[in-house]
Design an enzyme around this catalytic site. Sequence first.
Site, PDB file in Angstrom:
ATOM      1  NE  ARG A   1       1.562  -4.157   0.024  1.00 19.04           N
ATOM      2  CZ  ARG A   1       1.929  -4.678   1.179  1.00 19.04           C
ATOM      3  NH1 ARG A   1       2.743  -5.705   1.211  1.00 19.04           N
ATOM      4  NH2 ARG A   1       1.533  -4.138   2.309  1.00 19.04           N
TER       5      ARG A   1
ATOM      6  CE1 TYR B   1      -4.959  -3.771  -3.551  1.00 20.83           C
ATOM      7  CE2 TYR B   1      -2.696  -4.500  -3.284  1.00 20.83           C
ATOM      8  CZ  TYR B   1      -3.732  -3.671  -2.914  1.00 20.83           C
ATOM      9  OH  TYR B   1      -3.546  -2.733  -1.933  1.00 20.83           O
ATOM     10  N   GLY B   2      -3.404  -3.443  -7.051  1.00 14.79           N
ATOM     11  CA  GLY B   2      -2.478  -2.306  -6.964  1.00 14.79           C
ATOM     12  C   GLY B   2      -1.028  -2.605  -6.631  1.00 14.79           C
ATOM     13  N   GLY B   3      -0.780  -2.943  -5.379  1.00 14.13           N
ATOM     14  CA  GLY B   3       0.593  -3.120  -4.924  1.00 14.13           C
ATOM     15  C   GLY B   3       1.342  -4.220  -5.667  1.00 14.13           C
TER      16      GLY B   3
ATOM     17  CE  LYS C   1       4.169   0.463  -0.321  1.00 12.33           C
ATOM     18  NZ  LYS C   1       2.767   0.608  -0.294  1.00 12.33           N
TER      19      LYS C   1
ATOM     20  CG  HIS D   1       6.065   1.825   3.541  1.00 12.25           C
ATOM     21  ND1 HIS D   1       5.441   0.856   4.281  1.00 12.25           N
ATOM     22  CD2 HIS D   1       5.111   2.333   2.722  1.00 12.25           C
ATOM     23  CE1 HIS D   1       4.161   0.776   3.931  1.00 12.25           C
ATOM     24  NE2 HIS D   1       3.938   1.671   2.997  1.00 12.25           N
TER      25      HIS D   1
ATOM     26  CB  SER E   1       0.354  -1.628   4.747  1.00  7.87           C
ATOM     27  OG  SER E   1       1.515  -1.728   3.962  1.00  7.87           O
ATOM     28  CB  ALA E   2      -3.856  -0.392   6.633  1.00  2.72           C
ATOM     29  CB  CYS E   3      -0.272   1.864  10.547  1.00  2.64           C
ATOM     30  SG  CYS E   3      -0.419   0.105  10.870  1.00  2.64           S
TER      31      CYS E   3
ATOM     32  CB  THR F   1      -3.218   8.127   3.456  1.00  3.90           C
ATOM     33  OG1 THR F   1      -2.470   7.196   2.681  1.00  3.90           O
ATOM     34  CG2 THR F   1      -4.024   9.015   2.536  1.00  3.90           C
TER      35      THR F   1
ATOM     36  CG  ASP G   1       2.722   4.200   0.232  1.00  8.43           C
ATOM     37  OD1 ASP G   1       2.400   3.805   1.361  1.00  8.43           O
ATOM     38  OD2 ASP G   1       2.970   3.422  -0.708  1.00  8.43           O
TER      39      ASP G   1
ATOM     40  CG  ASN H   1      -6.152  -3.319   1.028  1.00 10.59           C
ATOM     41  OD1 ASN H   1      -5.749  -2.253   1.522  1.00 10.59           O
ATOM     42  ND2 ASN H   1      -5.475  -3.959   0.085  1.00 10.59           N
ATOM     43  CB  SER H   2     -12.161  -0.903  -1.012  1.00  4.10           C
ATOM     44  OG  SER H   2     -12.606  -0.229   0.146  1.00  4.10           O
ATOM     45  NE  ARG H   3      -4.807  -0.081  -0.292  1.00  3.69           N
ATOM     46  CZ  ARG H   3      -3.905   0.410   0.562  1.00  3.69           C
ATOM     47  NH1 ARG H   3      -3.360   1.579   0.381  1.00  3.69           N
ATOM     48  NH2 ARG H   3      -3.513  -0.290   1.613  1.00  3.69           N
TER      49      ARG H   3
ATOM     50  NE  ARG I   1      -3.605  -0.564  12.603  1.00  8.65           N
ATOM     51  CZ  ARG I   1      -4.742   0.112  12.462  1.00  8.65           C
ATOM     52  NH1 ARG I   1      -5.719  -0.036  13.351  1.00  8.65           N
ATOM     53  NH2 ARG I   1      -4.930   0.913  11.438  1.00  8.65           N
TER      54      ARG I   1
HETATM   55  P1  GTP Z   1      -1.088   2.242   3.173  1.00 17.05           P
HETATM   56  O1  GTP Z   1      -1.683   2.994   2.056  1.00 17.05           O
HETATM   57  O2  GTP Z   1      -1.556   0.822   3.220  1.00 17.05           O
HETATM   58  O3  GTP Z   1       0.403   2.315   3.226  1.00 17.05           O
HETATM   59  O4  GTP Z   1      -1.719   2.815   4.543  1.00 17.05           O
HETATM   60  P2  GTP Z   1      -1.533   4.166   5.372  1.00 17.05           P
HETATM   61  O5  GTP Z   1      -0.410   4.004   6.334  1.00 17.05           O
HETATM   62  O6  GTP Z   1      -1.480   5.323   4.453  1.00 17.05           O
HETATM   63  O7  GTP Z   1      -2.858   4.206   6.258  1.00 17.05           O
HETATM   64  P3  GTP Z   1      -4.133   5.173   6.223  1.00 17.05           P
HETATM   65  O8  GTP Z   1      -3.795   6.587   6.520  1.00 17.05           O
HETATM   66  O9  GTP Z   1      -4.868   4.915   4.963  1.00 17.05           O
HETATM   67  O10 GTP Z   1      -4.974   4.627   7.456  1.00 17.05           O
HETATM   68  C1  GTP Z   1      -5.403   3.312   7.525  1.00 17.05           C
HETATM   69  C2  GTP Z   1      -6.394   3.080   8.628  1.00 17.05           C
HETATM   70  O11 GTP Z   1      -5.931   3.605   9.870  1.00 17.05           O
HETATM   71  C3  GTP Z   1      -7.718   3.770   8.353  1.00 17.05           C
HETATM   72  O12 GTP Z   1      -8.745   2.851   8.623  1.00 17.05           O
HETATM   73  C4  GTP Z   1      -7.765   4.908   9.319  1.00 17.05           C
HETATM   74  O13 GTP Z   1      -9.084   5.169   9.705  1.00 17.05           O
HETATM   75  C5  GTP Z   1      -6.904   4.431  10.473  1.00 17.05           C
HETATM   76  N1  GTP Z   1      -6.203   5.563  11.128  1.00 17.05           N
HETATM   77  C6  GTP Z   1      -5.436   6.494  10.529  1.00 17.05           C
HETATM   78  N2  GTP Z   1      -4.973   7.410  11.417  1.00 17.05           N
HETATM   79  C7  GTP Z   1      -5.457   7.035  12.616  1.00 17.05           C
HETATM   80  C8  GTP Z   1      -5.327   7.573  13.954  1.00 17.05           C
HETATM   81  O14 GTP Z   1      -4.668   8.571  14.207  1.00 17.05           O
HETATM   82  N3  GTP Z   1      -5.974   6.898  14.943  1.00 17.05           N
HETATM   83  C9  GTP Z   1      -6.716   5.783  14.694  1.00 17.05           C
HETATM   84  N4  GTP Z   1      -7.306   5.189  15.734  1.00 17.05           N
HETATM   85  N5  GTP Z   1      -6.870   5.250  13.463  1.00 17.05           N
HETATM   86  C10 GTP Z   1      -6.242   5.858  12.441  1.00 17.05           C
HETATM   87  C1  SPV Z   2       0.520  -0.619   1.238  1.00 17.77           C
HETATM   88  O1  SPV Z   2       0.007  -1.735   1.386  1.00 17.77           O
HETATM   89  O2  SPV Z   2       1.468  -0.228   1.965  1.00 17.77           O
HETATM   90  C2  SPV Z   2       0.005   0.302   0.217  1.00 17.77           C
HETATM   91  C3  SPV Z   2      -0.887  -0.219  -0.789  1.00 17.77           C
HETATM   92  O3  SPV Z   2       0.372   1.460   0.190  1.00 17.77           O
HETATM   93  S1  SPV Z   2      -0.039  -1.166  -1.959  1.00 17.77           S
HETATM   94  O4  SPV Z   2       0.228  -0.306  -3.125  1.00 17.77           O
HETATM   95  O5  SPV Z   2      -0.925  -2.240  -2.329  1.00 17.77           O
HETATM   96  O6  SPV Z   2       1.194  -1.646  -1.437  1.00 17.77           O
HETATM   97 MN    MN Z   3       1.936   1.819   1.801  1.00 19.44          MN
END
Ligand code: GTP
Ligand code: SPV
Ligand code: MN
Length: 597
Positions: free
Chosen positions: A73, A201-203, A210, A230, A252-254, A257, A281, A377-379, A410
């Site tokens: 994004r 790109y997705g988002g 989003k 979110h 995001s990415a924390c 999922t 999400d 950020n590959s998905r 994080r």
């Molecule tokens: P978005 O789709 O962007 O909203 O992300 P998300 O919040 O769904 O994050 P996701 O579950 O995909 O995790 C993103 C990153 O965090 C990955 O690289 C995971 O390996 C890492 N991760 C997830 N859970 C944990 C955890 O409990 N501990 C640690 N150290 N890393 C984690």
């Molecule tokens: C995020 O970034 O929080 C995602 C991926 O879940 S996106 O759809 O690109 O927003």
């Molecule tokens: Mn998200």
Amino acid sequence: MTRFPTHDKKLKEWVNKMAALCQPDDIVWVDGSQEQKLILQKEAISSGELIQLNQEKLPNCFLHRTAIDDVARTEHLTFICTRRRRDAGPTNNWMSPRTAYRKARAIFKGAMVGRTMYVIPFSMGPVGSPFSKIGVELTDSRYVVLNMMIMTRVGEAVLRQLEKEDKFTHCLHSKAQLDINKRLILHFPEDNTIWSVGSGYGGNVLLGKKCLSLRIAIYIARKEQWLAEHMLIMGIESPNGRIDYIAAAFPSACGKTNLAMLVPPDGLKKKGYRIWTVGDDIAWMRVDTDGSLWAINPETGFFGVAPGTNSQTNPNMVETIKKDTIYTNVLFKPDGTVWWEGADGEVPSEGIDWQGRPWKPGRLDAHGRPILGAHPNSRFTTPIANCPSASFRLEQHHGVPISAIVFGGRRQHLLPLVYETFNWQHGVFAGATMASERTAAQVGKLGEVRRDPMAMLPFCGYNMGDYFRHWLNIGRHMQKPPRIFHVNWFRSDEKGNFLWPGFKENLRVLEWIIDRCNNKVDAVKTPIGYVPRPQDIDMTGLELPKGTMDKLLEVREEEWAGELKEIKKFFKQFKKDLPAELWEEYENLASRLKSYE
Ligand code: GTP
Ligand code: SPV
Ligand code: MN
């Protein structure tokens, strides 16, 4: 002349108007059928938008590569376009609707010449549910159509519902030239409209996600007295058969999922825990007549982060993405399957990287950094229905009742593994002061700590001060509000190593959270909230070095001085728009910390 499969006048007029602007060669209505999907897949393969993967090993799976500068994004190109600047608030990019339409119109003009314009009627939420909202996305990207068919409910039934309601979010998307200098992601909440141009790109382009389900929905939700967040939604089935649902907001990415489809660790499995995934999400939540908060996931698919996904971290996802999945920006292997950093099995000896270049492991770029096979950020886009832990309540129009709301970020330092807030108002303060280190999900400097209230900084479609006030109000409307917690899976030691193993082990923390909700366990009162007594986190089958649990749960008063300063700075930018209750919570926290030994 295009045949319109609807008699809705507003819809027909709008499609005609947008077609006149974008000038596609052809207009195709998406009906959600299997036949049409197969045609689209075939066309996408011959146009190069999709690469068909090994159909024996990965049936009905495809690979897509985006442009190199179109991989996440782009928050600096994302705007909230309200008539008054004040209504977008200090945390959003703002443009006046008039300027925004003018700028975008110049890019949309003729952008679909030589292309087909697809009309996608979609429902966020079960069609006809009181929670649900309808959108129509116009796009010139088959990739978008095929993704939307996974992520949302698409087709005939939606059109019939739209005709009944005569209301929908107008979503216009064109790849145009995929030029980052002519890219705009524009939201017009006052017009129930989204215009996105110049990205693939997705988002930025799956406008139901989003853009509609957060930035536009949050604006509607304030008027209609509900919450668009979110958040993941998961059910935790206890050994006695009771299922408690929680909703959790992490940036995001924390880890949303991963948490949403966790498989219990062996130690706790013996007790008989089971997890049910409702969403990973987005959560839409309403106060129901029983006085508690109920939630649905408006989506039908996952758009999940690939790197790090493997049978250790997320076995349910590994199972889910074996079929019917679109992969974006991962490594393409010679056998027609895919790979990413942190995937199962051996590192492949060769492949085609996410940029379409030949790849071998161990190669370094000009700065001496390893060249990655998959973009960080590959998905993958994949249907929830294929997930082994998918909840049986996904299609229920009233959703699930929420026992706990969990915020998390994080943070290497400061924030303990978990704490419970004192009450709703204090919980809103905890959410409003959330912060996290930047990840690859958004363009910018990785690792930098930024304030990300309720994980909504990039997704709040109006003034965040008003948003906090709305949260406080919702709390007043509930007889049985969920309890609010904060977690941090990422606290680290002096060398930067995570103190907590995370992933499936997080269930140990969720168990404490659920026990707190059911008044089954005591806690220690600290200035920031209630933290667990170390003996109350069940560690059966998990051994941590001595003293680690104490470090994970520690609240260090001296570290909080800096945090208070940052919070104050963040709050101040809202001026008089910040609810007084949050300043009150700030003062309370400051004085509790002062008298803490
Ligand atoms: P978005 O789709 O962007 O909203 O992300 P998300 O919040 O769904 O994050 P996701 O579950 O995909 O995790 C993103 C990153 O965090 C990955 O690289 C995971 O390996 C890492 N991760 C997830 N859970 C944990 C955890 O409990 N501990 C640690 N150290 N890393 C984690
Ligand atoms: C995020 O970034 O929080 C995602 C991926 O879940 S996106 O759809 O690109 O927003
Ligand atoms: Mn998200």
